[in-house]
Design a protein around this motif. Sequence first.
Motif, short mmCIF file in Angstrom:
data_model
loop_
_atom_site.label_atom_id
_atom_site.label_comp_id
_atom_site.label_asym_id
_atom_site.label_seq_id
_atom_site.Cartn_x
_atom_site.Cartn_y
_atom_site.Cartn_z
N UNK A 642 -5.09 -4.05 25.45
CA UNK A 642 -5.56 -2.77 25.95
C UNK A 642 -4.73 -1.49 26.03
N UNK A 643 -3.40 -2.03 26.22
CA UNK A 643 -2.16 -0.70 26.49
C UNK A 643 -1.53 -0.50 25.46
N UNK A 644 -1.44 -1.39 24.33
CA UNK A 644 -0.64 -1.20 22.99
C UNK A 644 -0.84 0.19 22.54
N UNK A 645 -2.16 0.52 22.40
CA UNK A 645 -2.37 1.63 21.49
C UNK A 645 -2.11 3.12 22.47
N UNK A 646 -2.15 3.08 23.59
CA UNK A 646 -1.40 3.97 24.41
C UNK A 646 0.10 3.99 24.43
N UNK A 647 0.71 2.95 24.22
CA UNK A 647 2.12 2.93 24.29
C UNK A 647 2.53 3.49 22.93
N UNK A 648 1.87 3.11 21.87
CA UNK A 648 2.08 3.33 20.47
C UNK A 648 2.27 5.02 20.23
N UNK A 649 1.04 5.64 20.81
CA UNK A 649 1.13 7.20 20.98
C UNK A 649 1.86 7.74 21.59
N UNK A 650 2.03 7.27 22.82
CA UNK A 650 2.89 8.18 24.07
C UNK A 650 4.38 7.81 23.80
N UNK A 651 4.92 7.13 23.00
CA UNK A 651 6.32 6.62 22.88
C UNK A 651 6.71 7.88 21.75
N UNK A 652 6.11 8.60 21.10
CA UNK A 652 6.48 9.82 20.15
C UNK A 652 6.31 10.84 20.94
N UNK A 653 6.67 12.06 20.23
CA UNK A 653 6.93 13.28 20.75
C UNK A 653 5.51 13.74 21.55
N UNK A 654 4.39 13.06 21.04
CA UNK A 654 3.07 13.55 21.99
C UNK A 654 3.30 12.99 23.45
N UNK A 655 4.33 12.11 23.67
CA UNK A 655 4.22 11.51 25.22
C UNK A 655 5.42 11.81 26.06
N UNK A 669 5.75 -5.23 30.55
CA UNK A 669 5.27 -6.21 29.71
C UNK A 669 6.23 -7.00 28.91
N UNK A 670 7.44 -6.33 28.78
CA UNK A 670 8.40 -7.08 28.02
C UNK A 670 9.30 -8.12 29.02
N UNK A 671 9.07 -7.89 30.37
CA UNK A 671 9.80 -8.52 31.30
C UNK A 671 8.97 -9.86 31.80
N UNK A 672 7.68 -9.48 32.08
CA UNK A 672 6.70 -10.70 32.70
C UNK A 672 6.04 -11.31 31.70
N UNK A 673 5.82 -10.87 30.69
CA UNK A 673 4.99 -11.60 29.58
C UNK A 673 5.63 -13.08 29.32
N UNK A 674 5.12 -13.94 29.10
CA UNK A 674 5.62 -15.16 28.80
C UNK A 674 6.51 -15.16 27.56
N UNK A 676 7.67 -12.17 24.30
CA UNK A 676 7.38 -10.69 23.61
C UNK A 676 6.68 -10.84 22.39
N UNK A 677 5.55 -10.40 22.36
CA UNK A 677 4.89 -10.60 20.83
C UNK A 677 5.47 -9.51 19.83
N UNK A 678 5.23 -9.95 18.61
CA UNK A 678 5.21 -9.15 17.59
C UNK A 678 4.79 -7.60 17.62
N UNK A 679 3.68 -7.56 18.34
CA UNK A 679 3.01 -6.15 18.58
C UNK A 679 3.79 -5.48 19.43
N UNK A 680 4.38 -5.95 20.58
CA UNK A 680 5.32 -5.37 21.40
C UNK A 680 6.79 -4.96 20.47
N UNK A 681 7.01 -5.93 19.66
CA UNK A 681 8.19 -5.45 19.04
C UNK A 681 8.21 -4.26 18.24
#
Length: 971
Positions: A642-655, A669-674, A676-681
């Motif tokens: 749910x959050x990944x699309x927001x992160x992908x957009x807002x980690x650019x100059x748009x954010x 997400x990177x600390x508490x997830x069991x 780290x997924x490839x999508x997060x990478x």
Amino acid sequence: MDLASLTVVLRAALSPIPEERKAAEQSLNQFQHTPQHLVRMLQIIVDGSCDIGVRQVASIHFKNFVAKYWSPHDPGESHEVLESDKNMIRENILGFIAQVPPLLRFKSDEERTPLYLIIEETFPLLLNVFNKLVHVVNPTIEVADLIKLICKIFWSSIYLEIPRPLFDPNVFGSWMVLFLNILERPVPLDCQPSDPEVRKSWGWWKVKKWTIHILNRLYTRFGDVKLQRPESKTFAQMFQKNYAGRILGCYLQMLNAVRIGEYLPDRVTNLLLQYLGNSEISVIILLQFIFGAAIASCNSFAECVVFCKPLNKFKEESPDPYHNEIANRSLGHCILFICFLVLYPFYIPKNSMYQLLQPQLDIVLFEIVFPLMCFNDNDQNLWTEDPHEYVRKGYDIIEDLYSPRTAAMDFVSELMRKRGKANFEKFIQFIVNVFRRYDEAPVEFKPYRQKDGALLAIGALCHKLKKAEPYKLELERMLIQHVLPEFTSPVGHLRAKAAWVAGQYANINFSDQNNFRRVFHCVIAGFKDPELPVRVDSVFALRAFVEACVEFFKLMNEVENEDLVLTLETIVDRFGEEMAPYAIGLCQNLASAFWRCLDSSESDDDADDSGALAAVGCLRAISTILESVNRLPHLFVQIEPTLLPILQKMLTTDGQDVFEEVLEIVSYLTFYSPTISLEMWSLWSLIVDALGDWAIDFFDNILVPLDNFISRSTSHFLTCKDPDYQQSLWKTLSSIMSDQNIDDADIEPAPKLIEVVFQNCKGQVDHWVEPYLRITIERLRRAERPYLKCLLMLVIADAFYYNPILTLGLLHKLGVAAEVFNLWFQMLQEVKKSGLRANFKREHDKKVSCLGLTSVLSLPADQLPGEAFERVFKATLDLLVSYKDQVAEMGDDAEGGDEANSQKLQKLAAEKYLTSMVLMSAAVQSANPARFQNLTRSLDFHYQALASGIAQHAEQRKVEIEKEKLEKTSN
């Protein structure tokens, strides 16, 4: 939730660990309304390969859910169970019942044969003993204990099915004569305890209770001849003819004790009324025995009301609490009687009783029922003398069975539901008049208790008021005008009632979200109220505000209102942990709200920044939720998409405006997830590119997720070549550290990241040691800030810890070995005027320096000459002692709470590192004992003492570690 996941959650519900059990229960509550959930629960119940405990939990959950949600309780209420699920359950339920484990099935006659044999052999003996005990003259309490035991044996044998030997009328009649004898005879007055709490457990009252249990069970089985199987109809007819009426007479005679003020235990009273409630005898007859002929002989409803009014007056004026309790119960039953008279026409439609009684209803509502709803003297005494008991009685459903106030509330609710057209408006007008008189009266004459009753009435009618026109449009104004001021009332019970009413209306649609926040903050303020009942009611009201988030979601989806988002952020920020059960839904709705707010902000450049502010509020609320569920790592996996699309957009100059908030979410997400997924990478490149381009001001925030990527997914960091994470990190860090235009303060996270690489990739990044050392030394020569110098020196210490031989060789290759060691020792020796260290002040700094120096000591003699060896050894001793002292002082200033717990955990971790370093130092010494012995002899007394102390500490820790290992093994 699929079948396997549901099984895991059900198994966790049996966990002895409270946190795991609570998390499982929250997950069950969260997913119980999803399609197919009930069907899957039924599949688990009949799954023979599943653990019996899991099947039992599933069956309890299935039973409770069906009882609560299968059919709506009120007209217009939405259906919680899909019709498709209902049809599937209906089609399969019989087949599933056949698969129920044999131990849980009803026993057939053949399977009950052993029990019948026991009964045939033992019951004649028991009956003989029972008969003699019943006819003992002046029986002692020991006789009562024996009779109670026989009654319990009999009750256990008939609970599921009447044994065949008892179908003999003569045998059954012999038992019934004795049971009725026990009922008819009064309990002995001698030796009866005077304390009611002790008296209700007295042996003779226990005998009465178990006898009533038996007779109630018999009546439940045989009280209705129409429901009997053919083989038991004759027995049921005999029971009805010979015993049902006589049992009723005994019961009514016992209930007469309530009317005349004699003692009758609550449990006995409850069992007696259960029987009467199940029987087909008229309610009028029941009331005749409870209140004598007074009520039953009333020729009109008005006469019944006249009878009730003195009871209320008696209750108010009687100084005797016991008589007051009798009046309470009598009034409660009076209300039940009146309720029967008013509602009876619904079950006999042709009866015109309601039309005859309607002129008298005003007397019932406003002179009997409403006064019972008001705060009274008994309430005040209990509030003052025992507030804990006041709270218990207020939330105890058992107490509700005997409460006139609860009966009054039920009467009002039922009357307004069934006969609301004729009565609702005038009752609400009556409440409004109470509010008006209260507002107009001076402080010393305000009718506080009547206001309390009016608030209770408003709360009791909340479901109808929320739906009825025009009242539902006035609820917000009613809360602000009549409820909100009572949060600051000088009268405690009004503050409590205000919190309760606020909770009842937490989910209405507030036209002004500031009003919602005002009420919400008043409820929160109630947590610190000096009166315990106010605090408790505030806590229960909070639950309603949390559940109101569901309504917020609907509004947020329908209306683009920034105030709604900011209000939700207020709730989440204040009560993050309580929001955990709603985490997934909250994040989904906040994500949707974020996109709407962002679109609104981007589409109207001339508008104010309220949309952008609301978008930031959404992200902050998401962060708070992620923090609140950090003990439930499996939720992070479900929330991530749910959050990944927001992160992908807002980690650019748009954010750029929300970059800090987005990085915080990435950190969670990177600390508490069991894992780290490839999508997060995929976010790595966005973060590193932003850092190298425009985000240097956010370097401190960027450090955390990059650290998590490297330390929690080291293998992927090292092995992936497309993209090459090692190369991209080097490119960015070398560019930043070599840039002379970047201030020292902005560069500080860079050496920390190099440390992360060396500490987590030991032996796997040899080719990066030289380039990282090179840029570190170059920047060290230009650094002015002492803290940056310390951080850069820690990179060199980490390099020695990574590989001492390789690092020393590279320093010699670069021609800076002497320069580096001289600066290192100089920084270690620098002190302030206060005598404290000027550098390496943090516990982490000392730890890393110790690890580096200890690694240097492990170098061969030909690479570390004697003079340098002595110098490193002395510096190591000084630093180890300093680190040991700092660890010992950790947590001493904490007074309690989360901060103290956090410091204790940090201290434990530091002690662990200290032990490792001391043992590592001892291991280095044992590897070359001759060299260390020669060195020790040449040391002055101070350093010899330090070395001896460290050695003793190492030996002590060795013994303790071995002891801990043995204890773990034995356990």
